[in-house]
Design a protein around this motif. Sequence first.
Motif, PDB file in Angstrom:
ATOM      1  N   UNK A 101      -5.916 -41.376 -11.646  1.00 20.71           N
ATOM      2  CA  UNK A 101      -6.618 -41.220 -12.291  1.00 20.71           C
ATOM      3  C   UNK A 101      -7.569 -40.202 -12.327  1.00 20.71           C
ATOM      4  N   UNK A 102      -8.474 -39.748 -13.355  1.00 20.92           N
ATOM      5  CA  UNK A 102      -9.952 -38.969 -13.035  1.00 20.92           C
ATOM      6  C   UNK A 102     -10.428 -39.718 -12.464  1.00 20.92           C
ATOM      7  N   UNK A 103     -11.218 -40.762 -12.966  1.00 22.01           N
ATOM      8  CA  UNK A 103     -12.169 -42.078 -12.274  1.00 22.01           C
ATOM      9  C   UNK A 103     -11.436 -43.083 -12.311  1.00 22.01           C
ATOM     10  N   UNK A 104     -12.472 -43.041 -11.046  1.00 18.20           N
ATOM     11  CA  UNK A 104     -11.782 -44.641 -10.197  1.00 18.20           C
ATOM     12  C   UNK A 104     -13.006 -45.583 -10.455  1.00 18.20           C
ATOM     13  N   UNK A 105     -12.900 -46.424 -10.419  1.00 18.14           N
ATOM     14  CA  UNK A 105     -14.200 -47.185 -10.383  1.00 18.14           C
ATOM     15  C   UNK A 105     -14.037 -48.976  -9.417  1.00 18.14           C
ATOM     16  N   UNK A 106     -14.714 -49.642  -8.862  1.00 17.43           N
ATOM     17  CA  UNK A 106     -14.469 -50.523  -8.236  1.00 17.43           C
ATOM     18  C   UNK A 106     -15.762 -51.855  -7.987  1.00 17.43           C
ATOM     19  N   UNK A 107     -15.657 -52.608  -7.510  1.00 21.36           N
ATOM     20  CA  UNK A 107     -17.165 -53.003  -6.947  1.00 21.36           C
ATOM     21  C   UNK A 107     -16.592 -53.248  -5.162  1.00 21.36           C
ATOM     22  N   UNK A 116     -17.525 -37.645  -5.961  1.00 21.79           N
ATOM     23  CA  UNK A 116     -16.409 -36.750  -6.166  1.00 21.79           C
ATOM     24  C   UNK A 116     -15.117 -36.214  -4.666  1.00 21.79           C
ATOM     25  N   UNK A 117     -14.191 -37.293  -4.765  1.00 19.83           N
ATOM     26  CA  UNK A 117     -13.468 -37.209  -3.948  1.00 19.83           C
ATOM     27  C   UNK A 117     -11.963 -36.797  -4.202  1.00 19.83           C
ATOM     28  N   UNK A 118     -11.255 -36.167  -3.522  1.00 20.67           N
ATOM     29  CA  UNK A 118     -10.123 -35.567  -4.081  1.00 20.67           C
ATOM     30  C   UNK A 118      -9.598 -35.394  -5.208  1.00 20.67           C
ATOM     31  N   UNK A 119     -10.947 -34.650  -5.836  1.00 27.23           N
ATOM     32  CA  UNK A 119     -10.983 -34.496  -7.095  1.00 27.23           C
ATOM     33  C   UNK A 119     -11.033 -35.003  -8.150  1.00 27.23           C
ATOM     34  N   UNK A 120     -11.477 -36.429  -7.531  1.00 30.88           N
ATOM     35  CA  UNK A 120     -11.667 -37.573  -8.527  1.00 30.88           C
ATOM     36  C   UNK A 120     -12.795 -38.202  -8.673  1.00 30.88           C
ATOM     37  N   UNK A 121     -13.922 -38.516  -9.538  1.00 30.32           N
ATOM     38  CA  UNK A 121     -14.874 -39.271  -9.150  1.00 30.32           C
ATOM     39  C   UNK A 121     -14.604 -40.602  -9.195  1.00 30.32           C
ATOM     40  N   UNK A 122     -15.410 -41.196  -8.165  1.00 29.65           N
ATOM     41  CA  UNK A 122     -15.299 -42.594  -7.447  1.00 29.65           C
ATOM     42  C   UNK A 122     -17.108 -43.525  -8.108  1.00 29.65           C
TER      43      UNK A 122
END
Length: 175
Positions: A101-107, A116-122
């Motif tokens: 995925x491009x974006x990773x979202x969690x809680x 940005x980590x590893x070219x992904x937005x967290x």
Amino acid sequence: MSQYLIISDTHGDRDILTKIFNHYRGQVKAIFYNGDSELPADDPIFKDVSTVIGNMDFDQGFAKEHHYQDSEIDIYQTHGHFYHTENDLNQLRERAALVGANVVTSGHTHQLGAEIIDHRLFVNPGSISLPKGPYANLGGTYAVLTVTPEQYTVQFYTRDQLPVDQLLVRFNRPI
Ligand SMILES: [Mn+2]
């Protein structure tokens, strides 16, 4: 341009979810609720909302994770406890690399973050009801992600739906 509402960890505070969902329905492309509502999975409040199970959710009707995709973005969503995000993001990074995925979202941590980590937005919106960490004094936060072909913008808001000036973060989209 596309916008996405991200909110998490209400722990029984159904009223605030009702208020915020009502405000954003029809205004954003998708709504992500990242777990620990402590509500039933079939609660009508979650109609058209992408939900995942948290460690404090006991209704097995919630999914473990979702991989959302539209023409502009793909977003991997999970609460975080399966990947022990209370310790660090390493296992979630590995999962995101597999999913792609491009974006990773969690809680889960109740601490907001956008990086940005590893070219992904967290993106972690923090907890709207039980915030922890350096921004806990705001009394609870959620996030709105704006995506253009060039940029990600993450704006964090308070429970009163006011944008927090120092919590507006822009990133050029990694190639
Ligand atoms: Mn929680």
